[in-house]
Design a protein around this motif. Structure first.
Motif, mmCIF file in Angstrom:
data_model
loop_
_atom_site.group_PDB
_atom_site.id
_atom_site.type_symbol
_atom_site.label_atom_id
_atom_site.label_comp_id
_atom_site.label_asym_id
_atom_site.label_seq_id
_atom_site.Cartn_x
_atom_site.Cartn_y
_atom_site.Cartn_z
ATOM 1 N N UNK A 159 0.848 -1.185 0.000
ATOM 2 C CA UNK A 159 0.000 0.000 0.000
ATOM 3 C C UNK A 159 0.891 1.245 0.000
ATOM 4 N N UNK A 160 0.288 2.360 -0.355
ATOM 5 C CA UNK A 160 1.071 3.598 -0.499
ATOM 6 C C UNK A 160 1.221 4.356 0.820
ATOM 7 N N UNK A 161 0.123 4.777 1.416
ATOM 8 C CA UNK A 161 0.187 5.599 2.625
ATOM 9 C C UNK A 161 -0.935 5.228 3.579
ATOM 10 N N UNK A 162 -0.688 5.415 4.856
ATOM 11 C CA UNK A 162 -1.692 5.332 5.914
ATOM 12 C C UNK A 162 -1.410 6.490 6.866
ATOM 13 N N UNK A 163 -2.385 6.906 7.644
ATOM 14 C CA UNK A 163 -2.168 8.033 8.553
ATOM 15 C C UNK A 163 -1.038 7.795 9.564
ATOM 16 N N UNK A 164 -0.836 6.531 9.955
ATOM 17 C CA UNK A 164 0.200 6.220 10.932
ATOM 18 C C UNK A 164 0.810 4.864 10.607
ATOM 19 N N UNK A 165 2.104 4.736 10.875
ATOM 20 C CA UNK A 165 2.791 3.459 10.681
ATOM 21 C C UNK A 165 2.987 2.721 11.999
ATOM 22 N N UNK A 166 2.564 3.322 13.088
ATOM 23 C CA UNK A 166 2.810 2.774 14.426
ATOM 24 C C UNK A 166 2.325 1.332 14.569
ATOM 25 N N UNK A 167 1.131 1.046 14.101
ATOM 26 C CA UNK A 167 0.581 -0.307 14.211
ATOM 27 C C UNK A 167 1.447 -1.311 13.446
ATOM 28 N N UNK A 168 1.922 -0.901 12.283
ATOM 29 C CA UNK A 168 2.793 -1.785 11.490
ATOM 30 C C UNK A 168 4.124 -2.022 12.203
ATOM 31 N N UNK A 169 4.695 -0.967 12.784
ATOM 32 C CA UNK A 169 5.940 -1.124 13.535
ATOM 33 C C UNK A 169 5.754 -2.121 14.673
#
Length: 179
Positions: free
Chosen positions: A69-79
Motif C-alpha cells: 500500500x502507499x500511505x496510511x495516517x500512521x505506521x505505528x501499528x505496522x511497527x
C-alpha cells in the motif's frame, strides 16, 4: 513471522523493487518470515501479479503473503506488529522503530543529493543498534541478521535536550567553559 518495509513519504523505487525480488523473498522465507507488508509511498512498481483490494494490493504465493500500500495516517501499528523492519534511512523512521526495540535493517537512498542517510545508518550500525545495507547486499544482510546481537536503543531523555538548549543559550556553563 512478519516483516514491514517502509519508504516513508519518499519515493524509493530501488528499495521497493528489491524487497519484492525473488532473492529477497527467498532470504525472508529462509529466516521464517511468512508475511510481508510494504509501504511503497509514491514508488513505481509492477502490480500485475497482485490483486487490488481498495487502496491495497495483495499477493500470496510460496508460503508468503505480500501486501503493498502507499500511505496510511500512521505506521505505528505496522511497527508494533513487525518482527523485522526494513526501511529507508530516514531519521524519524529510525527513531520510531528503535524506540520500540525492533530489529531494523536500513537501506540509505543513494539517489538523494547528500549522504546524510548513509552517515546516520553507519553511525547507528557502528553503535550496534541496527544493520545498514545497500540495495544489492539486502538478501545477504537479511540472511546474516542476528537479532540478539543488536544493542537496545537508549530511552528518550527529555532533560538532556533542555540541558543542551540551556548551554547553547548561555544559561549554564558548557563543558569547555568551566573554570
Amino acid at each position: 513471522m512478519h516483516v514491514f518495509v517502509t519508504v516513508g513519504s519518499t519515493r524509493f523505487d530501488a528499495l521497493i523493487h528489491r524487497v519484492l525480488s525473488d532473492d529477497v523473498l527467498a532470504a525472508l522465507r529462509t529466516r521464517g518470515y511468512s508475511t510481508l507488508v510494504v509501504q511503497c509511498g509514491n514508488s513505481d512498481w509492477d502490480a500485475s501479479s497482485f490483486i487490488q483490494e481498495g487502496d491495497d494490493w495483495r499477493h500470496a504465493a510460496d508460503d508468503m503473503t505480500i501486501e503493498v500500500w502507499r500511505f496510511k495516517p500512521s505506521l505505528q501499528e505496522e511497527y508494533e506488529r513487525a518482527d523485522l523492519i526494513i526501511s529507508h534511512a530516514g531519521s524519524g523512521t529510525i527513531l520510531d522503530v528503535l524506540r520500540l526495540g525492533k530489529s531494523l535493517i536500513v537501506v540509505p537512498n543513494e539517489t538523494l543529493l547528500d549522504n546524510h542517510q548513509e552517515e546516520l545508518a553507519n553511525a547507528l550500525e557502528d553503535l550496534g543498534h541496527l544493520k545498514a545495507s545497500t540495495i544489492s547486499d539486502l538478501p545477504q544482510t537479511i540472511r546474516t541478521l542476528e537479532d540478539t546481537k543488536l544493542m537496545p536503543f537508549p530511552p528518550f531523555n527529555g532533560s538532556r535536550f533542555r540541558e543542551l538548549l540551556d548551554e547553547e543559550m548561555g544559561f549554564v556553563a558548557g563543558p569547555g567553559d568551566r573554570g
